[in-house]
Design an enzyme around this catalytic site. Structure first.
Site, PDB file in Angstrom:
ATOM      1  N   ASP A 135      20.486 -44.736 -42.102  1.00 41.01           N
ATOM      2  CA  ASP A 135      21.287 -44.316 -40.954  1.00 41.01           C
ATOM      3  C   ASP A 135      21.754 -42.874 -41.042  1.00 41.01           C
ATOM      4  O   ASP A 135      22.208 -42.318 -40.054  1.00 41.01           O
ATOM      5  CB  ASP A 135      22.510 -45.230 -40.788  1.00 41.01           C
ATOM      6  CG  ASP A 135      23.387 -45.266 -42.029  1.00 41.01           C
ATOM      7  OD1 ASP A 135      23.068 -44.550 -43.005  1.00 41.01           O
ATOM      8  OD2 ASP A 135      24.391 -46.000 -42.034  1.00 41.01           O
ATOM      9  N   ASP A 165      18.889 -40.112 -45.386  1.00 41.50           N
ATOM     10  CA  ASP A 165      17.780 -41.073 -45.334  1.00 41.50           C
ATOM     11  C   ASP A 165      16.533 -40.512 -44.641  1.00 41.50           C
ATOM     12  O   ASP A 165      15.460 -41.097 -44.732  1.00 41.50           O
ATOM     13  CB  ASP A 165      18.214 -42.339 -44.587  1.00 41.50           C
ATOM     14  CG  ASP A 165      19.359 -43.061 -45.277  1.00 41.50           C
ATOM     15  OD1 ASP A 165      19.282 -43.221 -46.503  1.00 41.50           O
ATOM     16  OD2 ASP A 165      20.316 -43.438 -44.592  1.00 41.50           O
ATOM     17  N   VAL A 201     -23.716 -47.441 -25.802  1.00 36.12           N
ATOM     18  CA  VAL A 201     -22.637 -48.003 -24.985  1.00 36.12           C
ATOM     19  C   VAL A 201     -22.387 -49.458 -25.367  1.00 36.12           C
ATOM     20  O   VAL A 201     -21.255 -49.929 -25.438  1.00 36.12           O
ATOM     21  CB  VAL A 201     -22.975 -47.878 -23.485  1.00 36.12           C
ATOM     22  CG1 VAL A 201     -21.975 -48.643 -22.635  1.00 36.12           C
ATOM     23  CG2 VAL A 201     -23.009 -46.421 -23.068  1.00 36.12           C
ATOM     24  N   GLU A 253     -15.613 -49.710 -25.788  1.00 34.03           N
ATOM     25  CA  GLU A 253     -14.935 -48.565 -25.174  1.00 34.03           C
ATOM     26  C   GLU A 253     -13.451 -48.813 -24.933  1.00 34.03           C
ATOM     27  O   GLU A 253     -12.639 -47.894 -24.967  1.00 34.03           O
ATOM     28  CB  GLU A 253     -15.597 -48.207 -23.837  1.00 34.03           C
ATOM     29  CG  GLU A 253     -17.023 -47.696 -23.959  1.00 34.03           C
ATOM     30  CD  GLU A 253     -18.032 -48.844 -24.103  1.00 34.03           C
ATOM     31  OE1 GLU A 253     -19.194 -48.566 -24.390  1.00 34.03           O
ATOM     32  OE2 GLU A 253     -17.615 -50.020 -23.943  1.00 34.03           O
ATOM     33  N   GLU A 279     -24.632 -57.829 -26.402  1.00 29.22           N
ATOM     34  CA  GLU A 279     -25.326 -56.822 -25.589  1.00 29.22           C
ATOM     35  C   GLU A 279     -26.431 -56.138 -26.382  1.00 29.22           C
ATOM     36  O   GLU A 279     -27.569 -55.970 -25.896  1.00 29.22           O
ATOM     37  CB  GLU A 279     -24.305 -55.793 -25.081  1.00 29.22           C
ATOM     38  CG  GLU A 279     -23.308 -56.359 -24.095  1.00 29.22           C
ATOM     39  CD  GLU A 279     -21.995 -55.615 -24.056  1.00 29.22           C
ATOM     40  OE1 GLU A 279     -21.117 -56.011 -23.280  1.00 29.22           O
ATOM     41  OE2 GLU A 279     -21.838 -54.637 -24.825  1.00 29.22           O
ATOM     42  N   ASP A 295      19.031 -50.200 -46.821  1.00 24.78           N
ATOM     43  CA  ASP A 295      20.359 -49.687 -47.118  1.00 24.78           C
ATOM     44  C   ASP A 295      21.328 -50.871 -47.153  1.00 24.78           C
ATOM     45  O   ASP A 295      21.034 -51.933 -46.595  1.00 24.78           O
ATOM     46  CB  ASP A 295      20.759 -48.689 -46.028  1.00 24.78           C
ATOM     47  CG  ASP A 295      22.012 -47.919 -46.385  1.00 24.78           C
ATOM     48  OD1 ASP A 295      22.341 -47.853 -47.575  1.00 24.78           O
ATOM     49  OD2 ASP A 295      22.655 -47.385 -45.468  1.00 24.78           O
TER      50      ASP A 295
END
Length: 911
Positions: free
Chosen positions: A649, A653, A293, A298, A718, A340
């Site tokens: 667009d 593409d 842990v 986490e 820790e 483009d």
């Protein structure tokens, strides 16, 4: 997906559809333009080739997608820890760790599940019904039932339901922008084109599925259906183009492996010490849980998601909408932007930039369709239209011989009609001239001769208020010149001698060298009775030439320069012609040196992938390219180590948008297919927005690194606190921290302030740095050393606080609480140092108000953990006296203040 049919092979085995006369295509497909296919023939072909629709893609089960999230190495090790906690009856620990695992998996699941299916949008573009000739009769049938050989009929507004070879075209124009990138509708004809290698945009006798007829009428033979169409080819490319892992995903995966390796190594060392010292198995398992842990941050997956979400919200406020959270950070790693041209680098508004009238050349100012502007001569003098008779007459003709209109919509000037014609209307409006003004003066139309692709001209027979009749015309300069008898200059007609023709052609060449499209304007008086309605444009007089282009956006040049200073190349990839693209690229600073090359799609067809990889580092422009070319270009860039952003667009593409490290779609002009294939959508279609988003992406990555530094320093502290106990306490070591104390530090007392680091402002030099290499380690730049040194220092003082409590004969719960409080205070001091690459002495602590609020909240919640019965029960803490609390706070400050002071004095970057 249905296989390529025999019908298509029979045609293309010799020459492609566009290179053959229409009657040969009819014969090859065993059809007739007079009768079409019979119903039995169509039924037989439908059974052989399948329905005219795009293939469905396999859908991922939401349940399986949810299970996929648990493959994360970080979550796996936490799940093991939860299982061991449950086995050893540490139920509170097991539940807490399980909730963390479930929360991370759920967030990741929803992030992936909301991604839209771009192929579904592609299918929606197909025409539902089609007008087809069957058994000699025109009937409307579902487009899905079309087969090769069917004869289709089209009119303005229709969607072409399959790929066709035109057999009839009356002023037929088709909008192919979504498929080819062409900004204007394409005029179609029926003649064969003697070139087997034409790119899609140049196949002027072909129509393609999903494109829209904008003008005229036509008929055509279906030559491909379903997945054999050009749209089907794009759908196949999209289905096979894999989404690449983002640089952040790759770095997090590497970090996960490092953390797991470190956790296993530490657990192995501790268990080895335990076995050597004869410790109880359950105690060793409990210690292993604590260490696993302690070694894993986490909150990392959750915080990454939250920070990216916050970044995406900031981008959205600057017109960049992130559809995938990973795109937010990927922008910060981008090393090349493949852009483009039309609408992104340019305004997507055709504009007269230069004009020649009566032997005089004028530059035209203004932007796009805005009628504000002026005509300026070579000396910078603005034209007085009342005195410039030749220019005035040219612009009057341009405005009158025109089908476009300038309108105001939502407070913005816009053009209704052909954009090129609209450019002439706007040019005339800049000096107060218009068709409406001429009509008010009683100029009236006698007869109109519309533009078509054969004549390449448009003309109008008009009558002036005094009863004189004129033919006014506009068209391609070469066509106008071939029909002209003279040139109007200085209020008179000058014969079109060889010298005069050379002078006009020099103007045309000059305009062409500036990437300007040219349109000539002419007239003739028709009162002599020689007017022939069958061939009206005879013996005309050239009065002027317009030089037209879609100009660059005003802010683009600065944006390209900003990208260049940040070490990011800009490469133009367009369907336009190479000469036009190169001129625009030079004008806006994309192409600045001769060593930068320009390549066409035809050239790419002759290159191997290896040859393409060799040229992409120096390429500035790729012109006249197909969807497959774009896909190859992006792949080549990625193989050479680039992190590629790709803008687009259109449907054409979409494959490259999906393949690129970050696909950027246009929000205004973009098709739904492009938007759904992209990771980022530009709400203003503006290139400069990409550069702003790059800056934001770099800021976000910097802040993620700050979080990683803060979180991993806590993890090292820790782990080292527990390791010091095992190495220094002899045969019967005590645990300085419980698993839930470690979880509390990681998620609450340290996690909340660390999250606030996501709000840090950008460093001053953020856009002067070179892009990070794709394979750069997350610990680059001395981050690993800083984490280890600071973490070990915090671990040492935390263990000292624990040992000091035991030496004062305080109980174990109080001693653990002192170690717990010391780590919490140490991390709160450290967070102010983690927010900068220099030291906390050089950055105001008040520069991030949200961080101050987070530190205050962390202190408040930690007080609950230490001084309330609930905290005592859940975490195993014990209330501390004010003296012990102040002592822990003082000791906790030492690592940050001492090490930062040393860094400030000696300038050690790794400290």
């Amino acid at each position: 997906m249905n296989e390529m049919t025999n019908f298509d092979h029979q045609i293309t085995a010799d020459r492609p559809h566009w290179a053959r006369p229409a009657n040969e295509v009819e014969q090859a497909l065993k059809t007739s333009s007079a009768k079409g296919l019979s119903t039995p023939e169509a039924t037989e072909k439908l059974a052989e080739v399948g329905e005219n629709k795009l293939a469905d893609t396999a859908k991922v089960s939401p349940f399986l997608l949810f299970l996929e999230q648990f493959k994360s190495p970080l979550l796996i090790i936490l799940m093991v820890g939860a299982a061991i906690s449950f086995y050893t009856n540490h139920l509170v620990d097991a539940v807490a760790i399980g909730v963390i695992v479930l929360l991370n998996a759920t967030i990741s699941f929803f992030q992936e599940f909301k991604a839209a299916q771009s192929l579904a949008a592609l299918k929606d573009m197909a025409a539902p019904m089609a007008m087809v000739k069957r058994d000699g009769q025109w009937v409307e049938i579902p487009a899905a039932q079309l087969v090769p050989g069917d004869l289709l009929r089209f009119k303005a507004g229709d969607i072409i339901a399959a790929d066709v070879r035109f057999t009839d075209a009356a002023r037929l124009a088709v909008d192919e922008a979504a498929l080819t990138g062409e900004s204007e509708p394409v005029d179609k004809h029926t003649l064969p084109i003697d070139d087997d290698t034409l790119v899609l945009a140049d196949r002027l006798n072909m129509g393609f599925m999903s494109t829209k007829v904008t003008n005229g009428t036509g008929e055509g033979i279906v030559v491909a259906t379903g997945m054999d169409t050009e749209v089907g080819h794009i759908a196949h490319l999209m289905a096979t183009a894999e989404d690449p892992k983002t640089p952040l995903q790759e770095r997090i995966e590497k970090l996960s492996k490092v953390l797991i390796g470190a956790a296993l190594a530490v657990v192995a060392v501790v268990i080895g010490i335990g076995i050597f010292q004869g410790m109880d198995l359950n105690e060793m398992l409990s210690t292993g849980i604590s260490l696993s842990v302690a070694a894993i941050p986490e909150g990392l997956p959750t915080v990454v998601t939250i920070v990216l979400t916050l970044g995406s919200q900031r981008m959205a406020s600057n017109n960049a909408l992130a559809r995938k959270l990973s795109a937010v950070e990927t922008l910060g790693t981008t090393s090349v932007i493949c852009s483009d041209k039309t609408g992104t680098l340019t305004q997507n508004q055709m504009q007269v930039m230069r004009a020649w009238a009566g032997g005089k050349t004028w530059d035209v100012t203004g932007e796009g369709f805005d009628p504000n502007g002026a005509f300026v001569d070579a000396n910078g003098v603005e034209a007085d239209i009342r005195k410039e008779f030749d220019l005035r007459q040219m612009l009057n003709i341009s405005a009158y011989c025109n089908d476009a209109e300038l309108v105001i919509k939502d407070g913005r000037p816009m053009v209704q009609g052909n954009p090129t014609e609209g450019a002439l209307v706007v040019a005339a409006a800049k000096v107060g001239l218009s068709r409406e003004r001429l009509q008010e003066r009683k100029v009236r139309t006698l007869e109109a001769f519309p533009f078509d692709s054969t004549r390449k001209m448009m003309s109008v027979h008009v009558q002036t208020p005094n009863g004189e009749n004129f033919l006014v015309a506009k068209g391609a300069p070469d066509v106008i010149l071939n029909r002209a008898k003279g040139v109007w200059m200085d209020g008179a007609v000058h014969p079109l001698t060889a010298d005069m023709r050379a002078q006009v052609e020099a103007v045309i060449d000059d305009f062409g060298s500036r990437a300007l499209r040219t349109l000539a304007v002419a007239f003739r008086q028709t009162d002599d009775g020689s007017f022939d309605p069958e061939d009206p444009e005879q013996n005309i007089v050239l009065i002027g030439i317009h030089g037209i282009m879609d100009p660059p956006r005003p802010e683009v040049r600065d944006a390209v320069a900003d990208a260049t200073s940040a070490g990011i190349r800009t490469v133009m990839i367009t369907g336009d012609h190479a000469k036009t693209a190169e001129a625009i690229a030079t004008q806006i600073g994309i192409k600045t040196h001769d060593v930068q090359t320009v390549h066409t799609g035809a050239e790419l067809d002759q290159m191997s992938d290896e040859e393409l990889e060799a040229i992409v580092p120096h390429a500035a422009v790729f012109a006249r390219v197909t969807p497959e070319h774009k896909l190859r270009i992006v792949s080549a860039m990625q193989k050479t180590g680039e992190v590629a952003a790709m803008t687009g667009d259109g449907v054409n593409d979409a494959p490259a948008l999906r393949k690129a490290d970050i696909g950027v779609a246009m929000g205004i002009t973009g098709t739904s297919v492009a938007k759904d294939s992209a990771a980022l959508v530009l709400l203003d279609d503006n290139f400069s927005t990409i550069v702003k988003a790059v800056k934001e992406g770099r800021r976000i990555y910097d802040n993620l690194l700050k979080f990683v530094r803060q979180a991993l320093t806590a993890n090292v502290a820790e782990v080292s606190t527990i390791l010091f106990a095992f190495m220094l306490m002899g045969a019967d070591p005590l645990m300085p921290l419980t698993p839930l104390m470690i979880l509390w530090v990681n998620l609450v007392s340290d996690g909340i302030p660390a999250l606030a680091l996501g709000f840090e402002k950008a460093e001053g030099d953020i856009m002067q740095r070179q892009p990070r290499a794709r394979d750069e380690d997350i610990f680059a730049g001395g981050l690993k050393q800083r984490i280890l040194i600071r973490g070990l220092a915090v671990g040492a003082v935390s263990y000292w606080a624990f040992q000091e409590a035991l030496s004062l004969d305080l109980d174990l719960a109080t001693a653990q609480t002192m170690a717990f409080v010391t780590i919490m205070f140490a991390q709160l001091w450290h967070v102010f140092d983690a927010r900068t690459t220099t030291t906390l002495f050089r950055k105001s602590p008040f520069g991030n108000p949200k961080l101050l609020m987070a530190v205050g909240l962390s202190l408040a919640l930690s007080s609950v953990a230490v001084f309330t019965p609930l905290g005592h029960y859940v975490l195993g803490t014990s209330s501390l006296s004010p003296q012990l609390l102040l002592g822990c706070a003082f000791v906790a400050a030492l690592p940050t203040l001492v090490l930062s002071g040393a860094k400030e004095i000696f300038g050690w970057k790794w400290l």
